[in-house]
Scaffold this motif. Structure first.
Motif, PDB file in Angstrom:
ATOM      1  N   TYR A   1      37.790  39.178  50.918  1.00  0.00           N
ATOM      2  CA  TYR A   1      36.643  38.299  50.701  1.00  0.00           C
ATOM      3  C   TYR A   1      35.963  38.753  49.411  1.00  0.00           C
ATOM      4  N   VAL A   2      35.610  37.816  48.557  1.00  0.00           N
ATOM      5  CA  VAL A   2      34.921  38.118  47.303  1.00  0.00           C
ATOM      6  C   VAL A   2      33.528  37.537  47.365  1.00  0.00           C
ATOM      7  N   GLY A   3      32.545  38.330  46.944  1.00  0.00           N
ATOM      8  CA  GLY A   3      31.175  37.854  46.932  1.00  0.00           C
ATOM      9  C   GLY A   3      30.374  38.512  45.830  1.00  0.00           C
ATOM     10  N   GLN A   4      29.094  38.176  45.792  1.00  0.00           N
ATOM     11  CA  GLN A   4      28.183  38.741  44.802  1.00  0.00           C
ATOM     12  C   GLN A   4      26.856  39.065  45.460  1.00  0.00           C
ATOM     13  N   THR A   5      26.213  40.107  44.960  1.00  0.00           N
ATOM     14  CA  THR A   5      24.937  40.526  45.527  1.00  0.00           C
ATOM     15  C   THR A   5      24.241  41.499  44.595  1.00  0.00           C
ATOM     16  N   ALA A   6      22.971  41.714  44.845  1.00  0.00           N
ATOM     17  CA  ALA A   6      22.220  42.757  44.143  1.00  0.00           C
ATOM     18  C   ALA A   6      22.139  44.008  45.008  1.00  0.00           C
ATOM     19  N   ASP A   7      22.402  43.874  46.307  1.00  0.00           N
ATOM     20  CA  ASP A   7      22.275  44.992  47.253  1.00  0.00           C
ATOM     21  C   ASP A   7      23.532  45.099  48.116  1.00  0.00           C
TER      22      ASP A   7
ATOM     23  N   VAL B   1      28.163  37.695  36.650  1.00  0.00           N
ATOM     24  CA  VAL B   1      28.625  37.807  38.036  1.00  0.00           C
ATOM     25  C   VAL B   1      29.391  36.558  38.430  1.00  0.00           C
ATOM     26  N   MET B   2      28.833  35.410  38.110  1.00  0.00           N
ATOM     27  CA  MET B   2      29.464  34.153  38.490  1.00  0.00           C
ATOM     28  C   MET B   2      30.811  33.965  37.787  1.00  0.00           C
ATOM     29  N   VAL B   3      30.901  34.338  36.519  1.00  0.00           N
ATOM     30  CA  VAL B   3      32.154  34.219  35.773  1.00  0.00           C
ATOM     31  C   VAL B   3      33.210  35.147  36.377  1.00  0.00           C
ATOM     32  N   LEU B   4      32.843  36.396  36.642  1.00  0.00           N
ATOM     33  CA  LEU B   4      33.804  37.354  37.191  1.00  0.00           C
ATOM     34  C   LEU B   4      34.249  36.956  38.594  1.00  0.00           C
ATOM     35  N   GLU B   5      33.322  36.535  39.436  1.00  0.00           N
ATOM     36  CA  GLU B   5      33.687  36.107  40.794  1.00  0.00           C
ATOM     37  C   GLU B   5      34.666  34.932  40.746  1.00  0.00           C
ATOM     38  N   ARG B   6      34.401  33.971  39.895  1.00  0.00           N
ATOM     39  CA  ARG B   6      35.274  32.808  39.752  1.00  0.00           C
ATOM     40  C   ARG B   6      36.661  33.236  39.247  1.00  0.00           C
TER      41      ARG B   6
ATOM     42  N   ILE C   1      38.144  36.158  39.639  1.00  0.00           N
ATOM     43  CA  ILE C   1      38.851  36.862  40.715  1.00  0.00           C
ATOM     44  C   ILE C   1      39.412  35.863  41.717  1.00  0.00           C
ATOM     45  N   LYS C   2      38.601  34.906  42.121  1.00  0.00           N
ATOM     46  CA  LYS C   2      39.050  33.921  43.111  1.00  0.00           C
ATOM     47  C   LYS C   2      40.191  33.059  42.557  1.00  0.00           C
ATOM     48  N   LYS C   3      40.107  32.704  41.280  1.00  0.00           N
ATOM     49  CA  LYS C   3      41.143  31.879  40.676  1.00  0.00           C
ATOM     50  C   LYS C   3      42.468  32.636  40.586  1.00  0.00           C
ATOM     51  N   ARG C   4      42.410  33.891  40.238  1.00  0.00           N
ATOM     52  CA  ARG C   4      43.615  34.719  40.107  1.00  0.00           C
ATOM     53  C   ARG C   4      44.193  35.074  41.468  1.00  0.00           C
ATOM     54  N   GLY C   5      43.316  35.213  42.462  1.00  0.00           N
ATOM     55  CA  GLY C   5      43.719  35.701  43.776  1.00  0.00           C
ATOM     56  C   GLY C   5      43.291  37.155  43.873  1.00  0.00           C
ATOM     57  N   VAL C   6      42.646  37.510  44.950  1.00  0.00           N
ATOM     58  CA  VAL C   6      42.058  38.843  45.069  1.00  0.00           C
ATOM     59  C   VAL C   6      43.124  39.936  44.993  1.00  0.00           C
ATOM     60  N   LYS C   7      44.179  39.780  45.772  1.00  0.00           N
ATOM     61  CA  LYS C   7      45.229  40.806  45.788  1.00  0.00           C
ATOM     62  C   LYS C   7      45.836  40.985  44.407  1.00  0.00           C
ATOM     63  N   ARG C   8      46.123  39.887  43.716  1.00  0.00           N
ATOM     64  CA  ARG C   8      46.681  39.959  42.364  1.00  0.00           C
ATOM     65  C   ARG C   8      45.707  40.610  41.389  1.00  0.00           C
ATOM     66  N   PHE C   9      44.419  40.256  41.502  1.00  0.00           N
ATOM     67  CA  PHE C   9      43.409  40.841  40.632  1.00  0.00           C
ATOM     68  C   PHE C   9      43.363  42.358  40.814  1.00  0.00           C
ATOM     69  N   ILE C  10      43.352  42.819  42.057  1.00  0.00           N
ATOM     70  CA  ILE C  10      43.321  44.256  42.338  1.00  0.00           C
ATOM     71  C   ILE C  10      44.576  44.927  41.786  1.00  0.00           C
ATOM     72  N   ASP C  11      45.732  44.348  42.055  1.00  0.00           N
ATOM     73  CA  ASP C  11      46.988  44.922  41.567  1.00  0.00           C
ATOM     74  C   ASP C  11      47.032  44.964  40.042  1.00  0.00           C
ATOM     75  N   ASP C  12      46.587  43.884  39.388  1.00  0.00           N
ATOM     76  CA  ASP C  12      46.604  43.815  37.924  1.00  0.00           C
ATOM     77  C   ASP C  12      45.706  44.865  37.277  1.00  0.00           C
ATOM     78  N   HIS C  13      44.550  45.104  37.876  1.00  0.00           N
ATOM     79  CA  HIS C  13      43.560  45.968  37.241  1.00  0.00           C
ATOM     80  C   HIS C  13      43.518  47.401  37.778  1.00  0.00           C
ATOM     81  N   PHE C  14      43.956  47.595  39.005  1.00  0.00           N
ATOM     82  CA  PHE C  14      43.777  48.911  39.612  1.00  0.00           C
ATOM     83  C   PHE C  14      45.007  49.418  40.345  1.00  0.00           C
ATOM     84  N   GLY C  15      46.027  48.579  40.468  1.00  0.00           N
ATOM     85  CA  GLY C  15      47.133  48.902  41.354  1.00  0.00           C
ATOM     86  C   GLY C  15      48.423  49.270  40.672  1.00  0.00           C
ATOM     87  N   VAL C  16      49.429  48.951  41.386  1.00  0.00           N
ATOM     88  CA  VAL C  16      50.801  49.342  41.082  1.00  0.00           C
ATOM     89  C   VAL C  16      51.286  48.894  39.730  1.00  0.00           C
TER      90      VAL C  16
END
Length: 79
Positions: free
Chosen positions: A15-21, A57-62, A64-79
């Motif tokens: 799940y992807v979201g945005q918040t200040a807290d 925040v809105m640009v980054l959230e959009r 991530i959602k467009k790319r797909g969360v799993k792909r975004f994580i893998d592309d930037h932090f993963g395998v």
């Protein structure tokens, strides 16, 4: 402001979201207060990215959602 990614082992979903807290928002997700995540409790915080403005925040959230969360994580932090 933060963009955050949660993961539910119960649903095997992200799940992807945005918040200040982050702490309060995660608590609300895990109490079942947020309708879109109430069926996946408990949620674990996988990633949080701090940005300077609401518009960023809105640009980054959009992005991530467009790319797909799993792909975004893998592309930037993963395998």
């Amino acid at each position: 402001m933060f963009v955050y990614i949660l993961y539910s082992e119960e649903r095997s979903r992200y799940y992807v979201g945005q918040t200040a807290d982050i702490k309060n928002r995660l608590k609300r997700h895990n109490l079942g207060i947020v309708p879109s995540t109430k069926s996946g409790v408990p949620w674990k915080l996988v990633l949080q990215i701090e940005v300077l403005s609401r518009s960023e925040v809105m640009v980054l959230e959009r992005r991530i959602k467009k790319r797909g969360v799993k792909r975004f994580i893998d592309d930037h932090f993963g395998v």
